[in-house]
Motif scaffolding. Structure first.
Motif, PDB file in Angstrom:
ATOM      1  N   GLY A  87      50.358  46.216  12.081  1.00 32.83           N
ATOM      2  CA  GLY A  87      51.662  46.860  12.042  1.00 32.83           C
ATOM      3  C   GLY A  87      51.568  48.316  11.627  1.00 32.83           C
ATOM      4  N   PHE A  88      50.773  48.577  10.598  1.00 37.23           N
ATOM      5  CA  PHE A  88      50.642  49.954  10.120  1.00 37.23           C
ATOM      6  C   PHE A  88      49.919  50.814  11.144  1.00 37.23           C
ATOM      7  CE2 PHE A  88      51.041  47.770   5.943  1.00 37.23           C
ATOM      8  CZ  PHE A  88      52.278  48.311   5.637  1.00 37.23           C
ATOM      9  N   ASN A  89      48.867  50.257  11.728  1.00 36.49           N
ATOM     10  CA  ASN A  89      48.154  51.030  12.732  1.00 36.49           C
ATOM     11  C   ASN A  89      49.014  51.280  13.964  1.00 36.49           C
ATOM     12  OD1 ASN A  89      45.943  51.215  11.097  1.00 36.49           O
ATOM     13  ND2 ASN A  89      44.894  49.458  11.999  1.00 36.49           N
TER      14      ASN A  89
ATOM     15  N   ALA B 290      42.923  46.709  21.353  1.00 38.27           N
ATOM     16  CA  ALA B 290      44.020  47.573  21.807  1.00 38.27           C
ATOM     17  C   ALA B 290      45.282  46.773  22.122  1.00 38.27           C
ATOM     18  CB  ALA B 290      43.582  48.376  23.029  1.00 38.27           C
ATOM     19  N   ILE B 291      45.129  45.526  22.594  1.00 39.10           N
ATOM     20  CA  ILE B 291      46.299  44.749  23.029  1.00 39.10           C
ATOM     21  C   ILE B 291      47.344  44.616  21.918  1.00 39.10           C
ATOM     22  CG2 ILE B 291      47.086  42.502  23.877  1.00 39.10           C
ATOM     23  CD1 ILE B 291      44.242  42.253  25.208  1.00 39.10           C
ATOM     24  N   PRO B 292      46.979  44.035  20.768  1.00 43.02           N
ATOM     25  CA  PRO B 292      48.019  43.908  19.734  1.00 43.02           C
ATOM     26  C   PRO B 292      48.489  45.261  19.204  1.00 43.02           C
ATOM     27  CG  PRO B 292      45.889  43.139  18.911  1.00 43.02           C
ATOM     28  CD  PRO B 292      45.720  43.389  20.369  1.00 43.02           C
ATOM     29  N   LEU B 293      47.588  46.223  19.155  1.00 49.39           N
ATOM     30  CA  LEU B 293      47.978  47.549  18.675  1.00 49.39           C
ATOM     31  C   LEU B 293      49.040  48.154  19.583  1.00 49.39           C
ATOM     32  CD1 LEU B 293      44.772  49.442  17.539  1.00 49.39           C
ATOM     33  CD2 LEU B 293      46.804  48.914  16.213  1.00 49.39           C
TER      34      LEU B 293
ATOM     35  N   VAL C 120      56.951  46.154  10.880  1.00 52.97           N
ATOM     36  CA  VAL C 120      56.239  45.428  11.932  1.00 52.97           C
ATOM     37  C   VAL C 120      55.147  44.554  11.310  1.00 52.97           C
ATOM     38  CG1 VAL C 120      54.745  45.679  13.939  1.00 52.97           C
ATOM     39  CG2 VAL C 120      56.718  47.157  13.673  1.00 52.97           C
ATOM     40  N   GLU C 121      54.496  45.083  10.282  1.00 54.47           N
ATOM     41  CA  GLU C 121      53.428  44.350   9.607  1.00 54.47           C
ATOM     42  C   GLU C 121      53.912  42.961   9.153  1.00 54.47           C
ATOM     43  OE1 GLU C 121      50.375  45.663   9.276  1.00 54.47           O
ATOM     44  OE2 GLU C 121      49.500  44.049   8.097  1.00 54.47           O
TER      45      GLU C 121
ATOM     46  N   GLY D 248      53.205  60.148   4.698  1.00 50.52           N
ATOM     47  CA  GLY D 248      52.871  59.198   3.638  1.00 50.52           C
ATOM     48  C   GLY D 248      51.947  58.101   4.145  1.00 50.52           C
ATOM     49  N   VAL D 249      52.262  57.564   5.328  1.00 50.06           N
ATOM     50  CA  VAL D 249      51.420  56.518   5.911  1.00 50.06           C
ATOM     51  C   VAL D 249      49.998  57.049   6.104  1.00 50.06           C
ATOM     52  CG1 VAL D 249      51.002  55.146   7.985  1.00 50.06           C
ATOM     53  CG2 VAL D 249      53.298  55.291   7.042  1.00 50.06           C
TER      54      VAL D 249
END
Lengths: 372, 410, 373
Positions: free
Chosen positions: A283-285, A58-61, A81-82, B118-119
């Motif tokens: 980044g995507f998450n 959870a921390i980086p997310l 961000v990714e 889209g994501v």
């Protein structure tokens, strides 16, 4: 006001329920008892080792979500961000391994490098948007791919430390002064004893601090006010004297600085070097978590923990022979369902507000607040 | 007039390429093999780009192309495995269209932010197809598994008769272009190689893919339907007031978009690989998106961009040394443009273009081999540069990405 | 929350898996597993009939083997499947029980999977792939009573067996075959991703080809650069690279490109159909003549065998017999850990003789194969 809070809580709950319902249907289709599956996921998650793992995920997310949220607050979409965190992690890992000084300073130096790289890389998109009118969505997608290429090149041509017999590609290890000690004592306060080799990453405090900074920055400073104002109406903000170009660049820089710190918890608390097995996709998450948490510091924390839970508990499904891909499906459905739910809820709220205003207007003149 | 210009540029380009080939001794730039490979590598990108075009012309940003392409690959392989290659094409297209439908549902009906949808579709497609593989190929006797399908029948390829030596009613016709290529004369053989690459070893799906470029142009710019679709992307409120069914047109755009991405996926499976393999698309959906922007939201531009990226990829796979020669081509080409700018009396432009030419030339002389990480980055860097320095020439649909709700016209 | 309490005994990771008793989802889900479990049940019956005697299935009855796959997992028709085959064979022969885990698509939970298997009480845990090296180094010290086996990497701990392969030796043999059988004088190599591991294959292949035929030319292509690992799963690129090599005059092409290798076989088959009689492909890891579809078999001249299955099987066997060997276990030509296949019978006897000669020279240490090109 209270009804609005209730409704904004309702949206993610409805979305999660919908996703779980859909997952249940899919599971039933392949002859798996969904109640049992969820039951074992929850049981598994309650173990101390799982708690540690969920929080570490959870921390980086959470930090990633903050980075995305800063942009969101003024209608900027930082998909980059990714790329920003990967590039920042590689360079910070290499820089951190070059020297060793008094521990707190060493850690701080690495964090600063990471934030600077993230900000700089994100700033490219900001400048392109302001100077050249390039949509930040497109430029950050392109910059993500370029970052992948750049990290590959830096890693294989410049930063790599060759260890005979080790086929992993990695940077040299950061000296122990650059490590962040674990925070297992925090769990012990709550009576949880993490097993051996299970360490709650100490950057959890950093993440919490970043959450507070984000809150103060956006809701308690003039900059934050201007940021939100530009997000709601760029033209209105311009009338009020906010220079939108400068705001965009600043927002992207700040978003990128947060992004640069995304990889720091795993880097300084666990890997101590950048390796080929460094976590990706954060980044995507983070985008999904920001959406789930509605850009609110507390909401995003809950969202990050939910994602950590889903990922961690998917492993128990694997052990039980239930296809764990179901968790990826749940994740995707939650993201989609939550935005749909917010949209539907906000329409309901809007309609109610209008109705309430209409009713109020019948009774007496329109009060000042209803106009906002 | 336009044709003359194209011929002029083409001729000049060829001259530069031949010059560089002679100077560096690299022969792969214009060989039929390279050209054929470029075409095959370009088609999936082109399909994604055309897909993005339909969607964005209708005002819906589609970064779910990658996910829709993944759905296309999976369903194409499954269809081909069950019923044969052409059914694979059909199912691949339908699979991609299903992804498009989901995107349309989210963005048009539920008015969700286009990027977010889209994501989510990209996440959903990756997990969903893996899940389907686990179910469909659970029995190892199928020859498939969690990450791949069994081998599936592919689509046949043809050599055009006379031009590329294909057979006609059982008669092996002469191979005109191939013969020219083998002569080894400069210019003539280069042309022969290029044409041989374009006429030999063609899959029907390649032909269909290329035909979709003029077809798309015709459909969008020469039919009332196309006008309506584009009007929705430019100004949905005005379109609505003129009686255009905005939601319907947006659905058309996005579903066609998914179908084309699915077709690109089907091409990967049925022409190039004869198998579905997890993460086979390898980001081609995103490259397609970049290509469409790079191509200024136009079918011809998308074709040009896709061929360029396909060419870079083909060259890297076929002859890594040739990539360096490509730098020389770019340098000489830019230098020629700079000279033209001087002649036209535009010294500022000449200086910038000349400077760029010098940079490329310098890189050409200083490196022995271009690091392949940089070749990987090329499409993205080029897109970013085009966006940054030619943005005044780019024009995206005015209401692209705008969340539109019926009856909100002001 | 209340749902948790009404499922007692569901926490199988705390104890042994419940293969006996009521059928689990797993069994209904995977035909192969069902078959295996039926076999296991039969074996158990046999063992019971022996009355706890010296039956082969008896020794391993209490052994739980954990296996952590790398990305792709069981069913990848490649590296992971090879490990799975060894495990399946060991299950049949020794009556061991097994638990298998696969990482997420990004692979960030490799170490957690090792930890989970260790906590589940596995006696012997396999980590399939060099990416597990750090994970094993972190987890193994905390479970001193558990044994670990890691493939393709060396982890120097008292309870870890490092199972490494001499890929360059096996590649040298197939290189020799290619060198002797080429008619054009040029042979090709396709690497999936340009990493050290794959360069070992390339180096051995080049060495073998030139050792047996000093005049041969070797052309190499790599599909992607790390950390872009799509080169192992992009058959379209594999096919274009193969086309490039055949166009460049190669008639025999060897691949070490995982799933992208399917593209090589397709291209070779297409060229064979178009009249190229001496067009061949060489497979890798497993005997690909047996794993590809029948239409492609005729172009697979041979395969370089990397017997991950043997490594897994032998390690389990040793463990069951109380002879687990921590430290570096090299699977080279001398123990048939690598080799070449002759399925299809495409290799003439005189070539086989020469290859066997090279093999014995390598085993005897008279010839050393380089590990980097």
């Amino acid at each position: 006001m209270r009804s609005r809070l209730l409704l904004s809580l309702l949206a993610p709950l409805v979305a999660i329920a919908f996703a779980l319902g859909l997952a249940a249907v899919v599971l039933l289709a392949v002859d798996v008892d969904p109640v049992e599956a969820v039951g074992s996921m929850l049981d598994f998650a309650a173990q101390p080792a799982s708690v540690v793992s969920i929080l570490n995920r959870a921390i980086p997310l959470y930090i990633s979500a903050i980075a995305v949220a800063v942009g969101f607050k003024m209608n900027l979409f930082n998909i980059g961000v990714e790329g920003q965190y990967l590039l920042a992690a590689v360079i910070a890992a290499w820089v951190g391994a070059q020297f060793s000084i008094w521990a707190p300073l060493h850690v701080l130096a690495i964090l600063l490098v990471a934030a600077a790289i993230g900000a700089g890389y994100s700033g490219i998109a900001g400048v392109l948007r302001v100077r050249r009118g390039v949509s930040e969505v497109i430029s950050t997608i392109m910059l993500n791919f370029i970052a992948v290429g750049l990290t590959a090149w830096l890693l294989s041509e410049h930063f790599r430390e060759r260890i005979p017999g080790d086929l992993n590609i990695k940077t040299p290890e950061i000296p122990a002064t650059g490590w962040i000690p674990n925070a297992n004592w925090l769990l012990e306060i709550f009576g949880l004893r993490p097993p051996n080799n299970s360490e709650l990453q100490g950057f959890i405090f950093g993440a919490a601090l970043l959450g507070v900074i984000y809150y103060l920055l956006v809701w308690r400073t003039r900059f934050g006010y201007e940021l939100r104002a530009s997000g709601i109406s760029a033209s209105a903000a311009r009338v009020a004297g906010v220079e939108s170009g400068r705001m965009i660049v600043r927002a992207m820089l700040i978003s990128g600085a947060f992004a640069g710190l995304v990889g720091m918890s795993p880097l300084l608390g666990f890997f101590h070097q950048y390796t080929g097995t460094f976590p990706v996709q954060l980044g995507f998450n983070g985008i999904a978590v920001a959406l789930l948490g509605r850009n609110h510091p507390v909401g995003m924390a809950l969202g990050a923990v939910l994602f950590g839970f889903l990922e961690r508990s998917s492993q128990i499904l694997d052990l039980e022979g239930i296809p764990k891909e179901i968790v990826t499906i749940i994740t995707g459905v939650i993201v989609l369902a939550v935005v749909v739910a917010y949209e539907v809820v906000s329409r309901v709220v809007q309609r109610r507000t209008i109705q309430a205003a209409a009713r109020a207007a019948e009774a007496r003149p329109v009060p000042q607040e209803a106009a906002v | 007039m336009n044709l003359r210009k194209a011929a002029l540029y083409g001729g000049a380009g060829l001259a530069v390429v031949v010059l560089v080939e002679q100077a560096t001794g690299v022969g792969e730039l214009t060989s039929s093999g390279t050209v054929g490979a470029s075409l095959r590598l370009a088609i999936p990108i082109l399909m994604a780009a055309l897909g993005g075009l339909y969607s964005e012309r209708a005002g819906v940003v589609n970064i779910g192309l990658e996910g829709m392409m993944i759905m296309g690959t999976w369903f194409a392989a499954w269809g081909a495995w069950l019923y044969g290659p052409w059914w694979g094409v059909v199912l691949g297209v339908l699979g991609g269209a299903a992804g498009g439908l989901l995107h349309a549902l989210a963005t048009v009906t539920f008015n969700v932010d286009h990027i977010i949808s889209g994501v989510a579709i990209n996440i959903l497609a990756a997990g969903g197809m893996r899940f389907l593989s686990v179910i469909a190929y659970a029995d190892p006797a199928t020859g498939g598994g969690a990450t791949q399908s069994p081998r599936v029948p592919g689509l046949p390829t043809v050599d055009l008769p006379f031009l590329a030596g294909g057979s006609l009613f059982g008669w092996d016709t002469p191979d005109l272009f191939g013969g020219l290529e083998r002569l080894g004369w400069p210019v003539v053989s280069d042309l022969g190689g290029i044409l041989r690459g374009l006429t030999g070893g063609l899959s029907w799906l390649t032909v269909i893919g290329l035909a979709l470029v003029p077809l798309t142009w015709f459909a969008l710019w020469r039919t009332p339907w196309g006008l309506r679709l584009r009007s929705v992307g430019e100004n949905p409120w005005a379109a609505e007031s003129l009686g255009v069914a905005v939601y319907t047109m947006k659905y058309w755009g996005v579903v066609i978009s998914g179908a084309l991405a699915g077709l690109g996926g089907a091409f990967l499976v049925l022409v190039q690989a004869n198998i579905y393999r997890e993460s086979q698309t390898a980001g081609r959906g995103f490259i397609g998106l970049a290509t469409m922007i790079f191509g200024n939201w136009r079918p011809s531009g998308a074709l040009g961009g896709a061929v360029l990226f396909g060419f870079a990829d083909a060259l890297r796979l076929r002859d890594p040394a040739a990539v360096r020669a490509l730098l020389a081509v770019v340098a000489v080409g830019l230098a020629a443009l700079a000279v033209r700018a001087v002649l036209k009396g535009d010294p500022r432009r000449a200086a910038t273009v000349g400077g760029a030419a010098a940079v490329f030339g310098l890189v050409f002389y200083s490196v022995e081999e271009v690091a392949s990480e940089f070749i990987f980055m090329t499409p993205y860097v080029v897109t970013l540069l085009v966006l940054a320095f030619a943005s005044q020439r780019l024009r995206m649909p005015a209401a692209d990405g705008v969340r539109y709700r019926k009856g909100e016209a002001t | 929350m209340s749902t948790t309490s009404d499922i007692p005994g569901k926490l199988i990771f705390l104890g042994r898996p419940h293969t006996a008793g009521r059928p689990t989802i797993e069994e209904e889900f995977d035909v192969r597993k069902t078959r295996l479990i039926a076999l296991l049940a039969v074996l158990a019956l046999v063992a019971a009939a022996c009355g706890g005697g010296e039956g082969a299935g008896d020794e391993g009855a209490d052994v739980l083997v954990g296996l952590a796959y790398d990305i792709g997992g069981r069913g990848d028709k490649s590296f992971n499947d090879s490990a799975a085959a060894g495990l399946d064979r060991a299950k049949e022969d020794f009556g061991i029980e097994a638990q298998e885990l696969e990482p997420t698509a990004g692979g960030e939970n490799r170490e957690e999977n090792l930890q989970l298997l260790a906590e589940a009480g596995a006696d012997l845990i396999f980590a399939i792939g060099f990416a597990f090296a750090d994970g094993v180094a972190n987890v193994a010290p905390n479970f001193p009573d558990t044994s670990f086996g890691i493939v393709d990497a060396v982890v120097d701990l008292p309870n870890v067996a490092s199972l490494v392969f001499a890929e360059e030796q096996g590649s040298a043999l197939v290189g020799c075959i290619a060198g002797l059988m080429t008619e054009s004088g040029t042979v090709g190599f396709i690497g999936g991703v340009n990493i050290d591991l794959i360069q070992k294959f390339e180096a051995g292949y080049i060495f073998g080809a030139q050792h047996c035929n000093p005049d041969v030319q070797v052309e190499s292509r790599y599909l992607t650069e790390p950390p872009d690992f799509s080169g192992f799963s992009d058959p379209a690129k594999g096919r274009e690279a193969a086309a490039a090599l055949y166009d460049a005059g190669a008639d025999i092409v060897y691949h070490a490109a995982g799933g992208s290798g399917a593209g090589l076989f397709e291209e070779a088959a297409a060229r064979r159909e178009a009249g190229g009689q001496n067009i061949w492909a060489i497979g890798v890891d497993s005997d690909q003549y047996n794993t590809v579809s029948e239409d492609l078999r005729d172009v697979i001249l041979t395969s370089m065998l990397k017997r991950v299955d043997v490594a897994v099987y032998n390690t389990i066997e040793a463990f069951v017999n109380g002879e687990f060997n921590a430290g570096v276990n090299v699977f080279d030509l001398s123990v048939d850990g690598v080799g070449y296949s002759t399925s299809g019978g495409f290799i003439p006897q005189d070539v086989i003789d020469k290859v066997e000669e090279l093999k014995s020279q390598i085993v005897a240490g008279e010839v050393t194969v380089p590990t980097a090109p």
